[in-house]
Design a protein around this motif. Structure first.
Motif, PDB file in Angstrom:
ATOM      1  N   ASP A 186       0.817  -1.215   0.000  1.00 41.70           N
ATOM      2  CA  ASP A 186       0.000   0.000   0.000  1.00 41.70           C
ATOM      3  C   ASP A 186       0.849   1.263   0.000  1.00 41.70           C
ATOM      4  O   ASP A 186       0.610   2.182  -0.799  1.00 41.70           O
ATOM      5  CB  ASP A 186      -0.932  -0.011   1.220  1.00 41.70           C
ATOM      6  N   VAL A 187       1.861   1.328   0.869  1.00 44.96           N
ATOM      7  CA  VAL A 187       2.641   2.567   0.953  1.00 44.96           C
ATOM      8  C   VAL A 187       3.509   2.760  -0.290  1.00 44.96           C
ATOM      9  O   VAL A 187       3.768   3.898  -0.694  1.00 44.96           O
ATOM     10  CB  VAL A 187       3.509   2.624   2.224  1.00 44.96           C
ATOM     11  N   VAL A 188       3.943   1.666  -0.918  1.00 46.66           N
ATOM     12  CA  VAL A 188       4.741   1.796  -2.134  1.00 46.66           C
ATOM     13  C   VAL A 188       3.862   2.201  -3.308  1.00 46.66           C
ATOM     14  O   VAL A 188       4.173   3.154  -4.048  1.00 46.66           O
ATOM     15  CB  VAL A 188       5.488   0.483  -2.432  1.00 46.66           C
ATOM     16  N   ASP A 189       2.750   1.489  -3.506  1.00 45.30           N
ATOM     17  CA  ASP A 189       1.873   1.780  -4.649  1.00 45.30           C
ATOM     18  C   ASP A 189       1.263   3.175  -4.563  1.00 45.30           C
ATOM     19  O   ASP A 189       1.053   3.827  -5.584  1.00 45.30           O
ATOM     20  CB  ASP A 189       0.761   0.731  -4.734  1.00 45.30           C
ATOM     21  N   SER A 190       0.988   3.639  -3.348  1.00 40.78           N
ATOM     22  CA  SER A 190       0.362   4.946  -3.184  1.00 40.78           C
ATOM     23  C   SER A 190       1.371   6.095  -3.182  1.00 40.78           C
ATOM     24  O   SER A 190       0.990   7.265  -3.289  1.00 40.78           O
ATOM     25  CB  SER A 190      -0.419   4.982  -1.865  1.00 40.78           C
ATOM     26  N   GLY A 191       2.668   5.758  -3.035  1.00 45.17           N
ATOM     27  CA  GLY A 191       3.689   6.789  -2.913  1.00 45.17           C
ATOM     28  C   GLY A 191       3.859   7.310  -1.507  1.00 45.17           C
ATOM     29  O   GLY A 191       4.735   8.154  -1.244  1.00 45.17           O
ATOM     30  N   ARG A 192       3.043   6.814  -0.557  1.00 47.17           N
ATOM     31  CA  ARG A 192       3.130   7.304   0.818  1.00 47.17           C
ATOM     32  C   ARG A 192       4.397   6.835   1.532  1.00 47.17           C
ATOM     33  O   ARG A 192       4.661   7.255   2.658  1.00 47.17           O
ATOM     34  CB  ARG A 192       1.895   6.873   1.613  1.00 47.17           C
ATOM     35  N   ILE A 193       5.168   5.983   0.863  1.00 44.90           N
ATOM     36  CA  ILE A 193       6.426   5.569   1.458  1.00 44.90           C
ATOM     37  C   ILE A 193       7.310   6.782   1.761  1.00 44.90           C
ATOM     38  O   ILE A 193       8.091   6.773   2.724  1.00 44.90           O
ATOM     39  CB  ILE A 193       7.173   4.561   0.550  1.00 44.90           C
ATOM     40  N   ARG A 194       7.165   7.841   0.972  1.00 44.95           N
ATOM     41  CA  ARG A 194       7.943   9.071   1.215  1.00 44.95           C
ATOM     42  C   ARG A 194       7.712   9.614   2.625  1.00 44.95           C
ATOM     43  O   ARG A 194       8.605  10.211   3.231  1.00 44.95           O
ATOM     44  CB  ARG A 194       7.546  10.161   0.209  1.00 44.95           C
ATOM     45  N   ASP A 195       6.501   9.412   3.128  1.00 40.68           N
ATOM     46  CA  ASP A 195       6.135   9.999   4.415  1.00 40.68           C
ATOM     47  C   ASP A 195       6.535   9.128   5.598  1.00 40.68           C
ATOM     48  O   ASP A 195       6.506   9.587   6.747  1.00 40.68           O
ATOM     49  CB  ASP A 195       4.614  10.227   4.473  1.00 40.68           C
ATOM     50  N   HIS A 196       6.897   7.880   5.322  1.00 43.06           N
ATOM     51  CA  HIS A 196       7.077   6.942   6.426  1.00 43.06           C
ATOM     52  C   HIS A 196       8.510   6.436   6.598  1.00 43.06           C
ATOM     53  O   HIS A 196       8.794   5.776   7.597  1.00 43.06           O
ATOM     54  CB  HIS A 196       6.142   5.732   6.242  1.00 43.06           C
ATOM     55  N   ILE A 197       9.390   6.717   5.648  1.00 38.04           N
ATOM     56  CA  ILE A 197      10.759   6.261   5.841  1.00 38.04           C
ATOM     57  C   ILE A 197      11.449   7.125   6.893  1.00 38.04           C
ATOM     58  O   ILE A 197      11.185   8.315   7.022  1.00 38.04           O
ATOM     59  CB  ILE A 197      11.580   6.249   4.534  1.00 38.04           C
ATOM     60  N   ARG A 198      12.334   6.479   7.623  1.00 39.35           N
ATOM     61  CA  ARG A 198      13.148   7.149   8.631  1.00 39.35           C
ATOM     62  C   ARG A 198      14.605   6.774   8.396  1.00 39.35           C
ATOM     63  O   ARG A 198      14.902   5.717   7.836  1.00 39.35           O
ATOM     64  CB  ARG A 198      12.720   6.698  10.043  1.00 39.35           C
ATOM     65  N   PRO A 199      15.531   7.583   8.845  1.00 37.50           N
ATOM     66  CA  PRO A 199      16.953   7.220   8.701  1.00 37.50           C
ATOM     67  C   PRO A 199      17.282   5.962   9.504  1.00 37.50           C
ATOM     68  O   PRO A 199      16.701   5.725  10.576  1.00 37.50           O
ATOM     69  CB  PRO A 199      17.693   8.439   9.269  1.00 37.50           C
ATOM     70  N   ILE A 200      18.178   5.167   8.974  1.00 36.94           N
ATOM     71  CA  ILE A 200      18.662   4.003   9.723  1.00 36.94           C
ATOM     72  C   ILE A 200      19.428   4.499  10.949  1.00 36.94           C
ATOM     73  O   ILE A 200      20.295   5.356  10.853  1.00 36.94           O
ATOM     74  CB  ILE A 200      19.569   3.126   8.853  1.00 36.94           C
ATOM     75  N   LEU A 201      19.067   3.960  12.092  1.00 37.55           N
ATOM     76  CA  LEU A 201      19.700   4.390  13.345  1.00 37.55           C
ATOM     77  C   LEU A 201      21.002   3.654  13.581  1.00 37.55           C
ATOM     78  O   LEU A 201      21.153   2.510  13.192  1.00 37.55           O
ATOM     79  CB  LEU A 201      18.721   4.135  14.524  1.00 37.55           C
TER      80      LEU A 201
END
Length: 361
Positions: free
Chosen positions: A346-361
């Motif tokens: 869902d997040v990939v197909d919708s493009g919402r992945i942009r809003d949910h990625i965080r930097p690797i800690l």
């Protein structure tokens, strides 16, 4: 913005910038990584079905799949002509393996061979080696010194010495093990030149692919080492996770600013080697993570699982004599893994992945 319920998405510096700008498409992914971890893979089974059965369908550029142990087995299933069917076979055979109270290494090795043969079937070898775009790469280790022998009285002291040296420096593993990369020679993988450890590079063929996969999963003390692999140097080959438990390798050229390394994982940390599992200070190289997108289960997802954990090898002891309960638990974990796959899709197909990625800690 609501947080994700089932997955966490962490990205290295270059992957973060690219995904923030343009989202994620199948052709962005140049490498897929698969960790060792035994039964932990079961929560990723539905995500594998989605990725290889749908998302990468029709892909043309080479996709380099690199894994150790069960990671390599997952990718061997995915590289067959009907990936979903092969993943089904692997899951079914894997979940239903059973053992007596104290199985010998010979018994466990025999059972693993049965699972592998069910997954590959009669023509899977050829399908993997002729796949239009997937390029399978299998990580193993070649044992040295005391770790060459299967006898517990020799192997166990060798592993203890390796563990003691590893406490001081990961580089000390060179005294006990060498990397072995079995690779699809149609396209040299971008990590071909990795050289932190002495390495043997062996071309995959129909003669050695099953033995290479067996070697990649041959857990020391639990399974027998694999010998006489065609095309490989003489010696005893074991679980690639000994050095590359979670694959701390240079996946892509340092100058590659566009390629993504997609890494579906069981946890949100990357543990370099098998002997590093309890070494909280041992971290992967930050340079190796720059292109990585790490997809892992969220804490709320884990809390909803039976026993609030993903399946692991200790379940064979926890449920000793109660295989039906273990199998039911593992099947529940597999079924719940669909929620991870659906959310990623869902997040990939919708493009919402942009809003949910965080930097690797």
């Amino acid at each position: 913005m609501k947080s994700l319920k089932n997955i966490t998405l962490q990205a290295g510096e270059k992957a973060f910038a690219k995904i923030k700008d343009a989202g994620l498409s199948p052709d962005d992914v140049q490498v897929m990584a698969g960790a060792a971890g035994g039964p932990k893979w079961l929560i990723l089974a539905h995500l594998d079905r989605y990725l290889f059965g749908r998302w990468f369908a029709g892909r043309k550029p080479p996709l380099f799949l690199v894994g150790s142990s069960i990671g390599a087995w997952r990718f061997a299933a995915a590289s067959q002509k009907s990936p979903v069917n092969a993943i089904d076979r692997l899951e079914q055979a894997y979940v239903h393996q059973t053992y007596d109270a104290r199985p010998s290494p010979a018994v466990v090795t025999s059972e693993a061979a049965k699972i592998l043969n069910v997954m590959i079937g009669g023509c899977g070898d050829d399908e993997i080696l002729s796949h239009p775009c997937f390029r399978l790469n299998i990580m193993t280790v070649r044992s040295k010194a005391l770790t060459r022998q299967d006898e517990k009285g020799t192997l166990l002291p060798g592993l203890l010495l390796a563990a003691m040296g590893n406490l001081v420096s990961r580089n000390s593993l060179k005294l006990f093990f060498e990397r072995a990369l079995f690779y699809d020679c149609r396209n040299r993988p971008p990590f071909y030149e990795m050289n932190q450890f002495p390495i043997h590079r062996v071309e995959l063929s129909r003669k050695n692919i099953r033995l290479a996969l067996m070697a990649s999963g041959a857990i020391p003390l639990i399974m027998e080492g694999i010998r006489n692999i065609p095309g490989a140097p003489a010696g005893t080959f074991r679980d690639g996770g000994v050095i590359d438990y979670n694959l701390d390798i240079p996946f892509l050229n340092p100058n590659n600013n566009v390629g993504i390394v997609l890494y579906p994982h069981f946890v949100k940390q990357i543990i370099p080697g098998w002997l590093d599992k309890k070494l909280f200070w041992r971290r992967p190289s930050s340079a190796h993570l720059k292109n990585v997108l790490l997809v892992s289960p969220s804490r709320p997802f884990l809390d909803r699982l039976p026993y609030q954990k993903i399946p692991d090898r200790n379940d064979f002891y926890l449920f000793r004599g109660r295989d039906a309960e273990r199998i039911a638990y593992w099947k529940t974990a597999v079924a719940m893994g669909r929620e991870m796959a659906d959310e990623f899709m869902d997040v990939v197909d919708s493009g919402r992945i942009r809003d949910h990625i965080r930097p690797i800690l």
